[in-house]
Design a protein around this motif. Structure first.
Motif, PDB file in Angstrom:
ATOM      1  N   LEU A  97       0.840  -1.199   0.000  1.00 33.43           N
ATOM      2  CA  LEU A  97       0.000   0.000   0.000  1.00 33.43           C
ATOM      3  C   LEU A  97       0.873   1.246   0.000  1.00 33.43           C
ATOM      4  O   LEU A  97       1.787   1.371   0.809  1.00 33.43           O
ATOM      5  N   VAL A  98       0.586   2.168  -0.917  1.00 31.97           N
ATOM      6  CA  VAL A  98       1.299   3.438  -0.994  1.00 31.97           C
ATOM      7  C   VAL A  98       0.297   4.568  -0.795  1.00 31.97           C
ATOM      8  O   VAL A  98      -0.774   4.574  -1.406  1.00 31.97           O
ATOM      9  N   ARG A  99       0.656   5.494   0.076  1.00 31.94           N
ATOM     10  CA  ARG A  99      -0.196   6.655   0.326  1.00 31.94           C
ATOM     11  C   ARG A  99       0.392   7.892  -0.357  1.00 31.94           C
ATOM     12  O   ARG A  99       1.598   8.008  -0.517  1.00 31.94           O
ATOM     13  N   THR A 100      -0.484   8.821  -0.739  1.00 29.23           N
ATOM     14  CA  THR A 100      -0.035  10.069  -1.351  1.00 29.23           C
ATOM     15  C   THR A 100       0.872  10.838  -0.392  1.00 29.23           C
ATOM     16  O   THR A 100       0.757  10.709   0.832  1.00 29.23           O
ATOM     17  N   ASP A 101       1.771  11.633  -0.941  1.00 22.14           N
ATOM     18  CA  ASP A 101       2.707  12.415  -0.119  1.00 22.14           C
ATOM     19  C   ASP A 101       1.959  13.339   0.836  1.00 22.14           C
ATOM     20  O   ASP A 101       2.346  13.495   1.996  1.00 22.14           O
ATOM     21  N   THR A 102       0.943  13.987   0.298  1.00 20.06           N
ATOM     22  CA  THR A 102       0.156  14.946   1.070  1.00 20.06           C
ATOM     23  C   THR A 102      -1.244  14.362   1.290  1.00 20.06           C
ATOM     24  O   THR A 102      -1.469  13.174   1.065  1.00 20.06           O
ATOM     25  N   HIS A 103      -2.180  15.172   1.740  1.00 20.60           N
ATOM     26  CA  HIS A 103      -3.503  14.684   2.120  1.00 20.60           C
ATOM     27  C   HIS A 103      -4.164  13.827   1.039  1.00 20.60           C
ATOM     28  O   HIS A 103      -4.774  12.801   1.317  1.00 20.60           O
ATOM     29  N   ASP A 104      -4.029  14.272  -0.219  1.00 21.25           N
ATOM     30  CA  ASP A 104      -4.664  13.545  -1.320  1.00 21.25           C
ATOM     31  C   ASP A 104      -3.988  13.935  -2.629  1.00 21.25           C
ATOM     32  O   ASP A 104      -3.031  14.726  -2.638  1.00 21.25           O
ATOM     33  N   LEU A 105      -4.466  13.382  -3.708  1.00 21.95           N
ATOM     34  CA  LEU A 105      -3.878  13.673  -5.012  1.00 21.95           C
ATOM     35  C   LEU A 105      -3.981  15.153  -5.347  1.00 21.95           C
ATOM     36  O   LEU A 105      -3.047  15.755  -5.888  1.00 21.95           O
ATOM     37  N   GLU A 106      -5.120  15.773  -5.026  1.00 22.99           N
ATOM     38  CA  GLU A 106      -5.340  17.177  -5.376  1.00 22.99           C
ATOM     39  C   GLU A 106      -4.358  18.107  -4.643  1.00 22.99           C
ATOM     40  O   GLU A 106      -3.905  19.101  -5.215  1.00 22.99           O
ATOM     41  N   THR A 107      -4.027  17.800  -3.389  1.00 18.65           N
ATOM     42  CA  THR A 107      -3.042  18.635  -2.691  1.00 18.65           C
ATOM     43  C   THR A 107      -1.661  18.460  -3.310  1.00 18.65           C
ATOM     44  O   THR A 107      -0.864  19.403  -3.354  1.00 18.65           O
ATOM     45  N   MET A 108      -1.357  17.266  -3.811  1.00 19.24           N
ATOM     46  CA  MET A 108      -0.087  17.066  -4.520  1.00 19.24           C
ATOM     47  C   MET A 108      -0.027  17.932  -5.775  1.00 19.24           C
ATOM     48  O   MET A 108       1.010  18.515  -6.093  1.00 19.24           O
ATOM     49  N   LEU A 252      -5.406  21.171 -13.557  1.00 24.59           N
ATOM     50  CA  LEU A 252      -4.233  20.890 -12.729  1.00 24.59           C
ATOM     51  C   LEU A 252      -3.588  19.565 -13.128  1.00 24.59           C
ATOM     52  O   LEU A 252      -2.358  19.453 -13.198  1.00 24.59           O
ATOM     53  N   ARG A 253      -4.419  18.560 -13.398  1.00 24.06           N
ATOM     54  CA  ARG A 253      -3.878  17.258 -13.821  1.00 24.06           C
ATOM     55  C   ARG A 253      -3.143  17.390 -15.158  1.00 24.06           C
ATOM     56  O   ARG A 253      -2.069  16.816 -15.347  1.00 24.06           O
ATOM     57  N   LEU A 254      -3.730  18.158 -16.077  1.00 22.69           N
ATOM     58  CA  LEU A 254      -3.104  18.342 -17.381  1.00 22.69           C
ATOM     59  C   LEU A 254      -1.795  19.127 -17.278  1.00 22.69           C
ATOM     60  O   LEU A 254      -0.863  18.906 -18.059  1.00 22.69           O
ATOM     61  N   ALA A 255      -1.727  20.043 -16.323  1.00 21.09           N
ATOM     62  CA  ALA A 255      -0.532  20.881 -16.158  1.00 21.09           C
ATOM     63  C   ALA A 255       0.573  20.182 -15.378  1.00 21.09           C
ATOM     64  O   ALA A 255       1.707  20.675 -15.324  1.00 21.09           O
ATOM     65  N   TYR A 256       0.257  19.038 -14.802  1.00 22.05           N
ATOM     66  CA  TYR A 256       1.213  18.312 -13.960  1.00 22.05           C
ATOM     67  C   TYR A 256       2.158  17.495 -14.843  1.00 22.05           C
ATOM     68  O   TYR A 256       1.735  16.620 -15.582  1.00 22.05           O
ATOM     69  N   GLU A 257       3.441  17.793 -14.762  1.00 23.26           N
ATOM     70  CA  GLU A 257       4.430  17.154 -15.624  1.00 23.26           C
ATOM     71  C   GLU A 257       5.050  15.926 -14.965  1.00 23.26           C
ATOM     72  O   GLU A 257       5.087  15.824 -13.732  1.00 23.26           O
ATOM     73  N   SER A 258       5.546  15.023 -15.781  1.00 24.86           N
ATOM     74  CA  SER A 258       6.147  13.797 -15.263  1.00 24.86           C
ATOM     75  C   SER A 258       7.349  14.104 -14.377  1.00 24.86           C
ATOM     76  O   SER A 258       7.638  13.363 -13.429  1.00 24.86           O
ATOM     77  N   SER A 259       8.048  15.203 -14.677  1.00 25.85           N
ATOM     78  CA  SER A 259       9.213  15.569 -13.856  1.00 25.85           C
ATOM     79  C   SER A 259       8.807  15.891 -12.422  1.00 25.85           C
ATOM     80  O   SER A 259       9.573  15.655 -11.479  1.00 25.85           O
ATOM     81  N   TYR A 260       7.580  16.427 -12.235  1.00 26.45           N
ATOM     82  CA  TYR A 260       7.088  16.704 -10.885  1.00 26.45           C
ATOM     83  C   TYR A 260       6.868  15.382 -10.140  1.00 26.45           C
ATOM     84  O   TYR A 260       7.224  15.243  -8.970  1.00 26.45           O
ATOM     85  N   PHE A 261       6.262  14.433 -10.848  1.00 31.55           N
ATOM     86  CA  PHE A 261       5.945  13.143 -10.237  1.00 31.55           C
ATOM     87  C   PHE A 261       7.223  12.412  -9.808  1.00 31.55           C
ATOM     88  O   PHE A 261       7.260  11.784  -8.747  1.00 31.55           O
ATOM     89  N   CYS A 262       8.266  12.521 -10.612  1.00 30.66           N
ATOM     90  CA  CYS A 262       9.517  11.820 -10.312  1.00 30.66           C
ATOM     91  C   CYS A 262      10.200  12.351  -9.056  1.00 30.66           C
ATOM     92  O   CYS A 262      11.094  11.688  -8.509  1.00 30.66           O
ATOM     93  N   GLN A 263       9.788  13.516  -8.603  1.00 29.56           N
ATOM     94  CA  GLN A 263      10.385  14.112  -7.408  1.00 29.56           C
ATOM     95  C   GLN A 263       9.606  13.789  -6.131  1.00 29.56           C
ATOM     96  O   GLN A 263      10.010  14.194  -5.042  1.00 29.56           O
ATOM     97  N   THR A 264       8.513  13.045  -6.253  1.00 29.09           N
ATOM     98  CA  THR A 264       7.666  12.780  -5.099  1.00 29.09           C
ATOM     99  C   THR A 264       8.089  11.542  -4.325  1.00 29.09           C
ATOM    100  O   THR A 264       8.781  10.663  -4.836  1.00 29.09           O
TER     101      THR A 264
END
Length: 290
Positions: A97-108, A252-264
């Motif tokens: 089980l993996v939880r989001t870094d912050t409260h939820d996906l939207e806060t990320m 926000l989802r469309l503006a979210y780049e893969s480089s951001y995800f790789c830093q989480t």
């Protein structure tokens, strides 16, 4: 009982898919989560499955995962919203089980540069220049709502937070929140008239702690609703229907780049899971193209 049976059926459906798919089954909470995470997974190796249900998609996802784990089913991983888990010491650590870094996906999404891109597109440059930091404003307004949601969970108050009318307790010009109006609005929505406003205000103060990360306390959906108000007045001049929360979350989802995800942290945890569970792969490698 019905919820348990539903979880059993979901688990059984996944087991049946194993005969035709040898890769990872990635469990997520909703259709928008599926759209988001599918951008980063290696699709021929990972099948993203939406687990939805009542009272909570998160609880059902964990139930399905637990059933499969007990049957020693290999190659299943679940991603769920952390909610308040990172703030609560009693939350168990579950290997698959993996939880989001912050409260939820939207806060990320809001914590990332995706927010800056959306604001630049939809906001007023002049108003943005004069306004205080938008993230700070969103978090300041969202904290009392988050604390009240947390208190409702802890104290089993069963307060209703669906379809809140944020304009009734948040000033569009400043994005400041009126705590008394918030409490009264939620009491009305919940028909919880026996609860006293002063008691709820006291509980919010008791629950507050300077050590709490606002990104863990605030619910992303609430912050997006506040952002919607801001884009109508405080930092923009958009019509309400053009910046509805659902549309903003999509932007926000469309503006979210893969480089951001790789830093989480969630990315690092999935990579660690892959290392611990060969030959299963979830995420795309650098050589994999969009």
């Amino acid at each position: 009982m019905r919820e348990n049976l539903t979880a059993d059926r979901e688990a059984n459906a996944i087991r049946m898919k194993r005969s035709t798919f040898a890769g990872v089954f990635l469990l997520v909470e909703g259709s928008t989560d599926k759209v988001f995470y599918e951008r980063f997974v290696k699709k021929d190796c990972c099948n993203v499955i939406v687990i939805s249900g009542k009272p909570s998609s998160k609880l059902k996802s964990i139930s399905v995962l637990s059933i499969l784990e007990k049957q020693q089913f290999q190659g299943v991983l679940a991603i769920v919203d952390a909610d308040f888990d990172h703030l609560e010491s009693s939350v168990p650590n579950i290997p698959n089980l993996v939880r989001t870094d912050t409260h939820d996906l939207e806060t990320m999404l809001l914590q990332s540069l995706a927010l800056d891109k959306v604001i630049a597109e939809l906001g007023s440059e002049e108003k943005i220049a004069k306004f205080r930091d938008i993230r700070t404003a969103l978090l300041d307004a969202g904290m009392p709502i988050g604390y009240l949601l947390w208190i409702s969970k802890l104290d089993e108050l069963n307060l209703t937070f669906n379809n809140l009318e944020f304009g009734k307790f948040i000033d569009k010009k400043t994005l400041t929140l009126d705590e008394s109006e918030l409490i009264q609005h939620i009491k009305n929505k919940s028909q919880a008239f026996t609860l006293k406003n002063e008691d709820l205000q006291k509980r919010i103060q008791e629950q507050r702690d300077e050590s709490h990360d606002p990104w863990q306390v605030c619910c992303g959906h609430h912050l997006v609703e506040i952002l919607s108000l801001g884009l109508q007045k405080a930092i923009g001049s958009m019509e309400a229907k053009k910046v509805e929360a659902d549309a903003l979350e999509r932007e926000l989802r469309l503006a979210y780049e893969s480089s951001y995800f790789c830093q989480t942290q969630i990315y690092a945890l999935i990579r660690r899971w892959e290392s611990d569970n060969p030959p299963f792969k979830v995420l795309r490698g650098e050589q994999d193209k969009d």
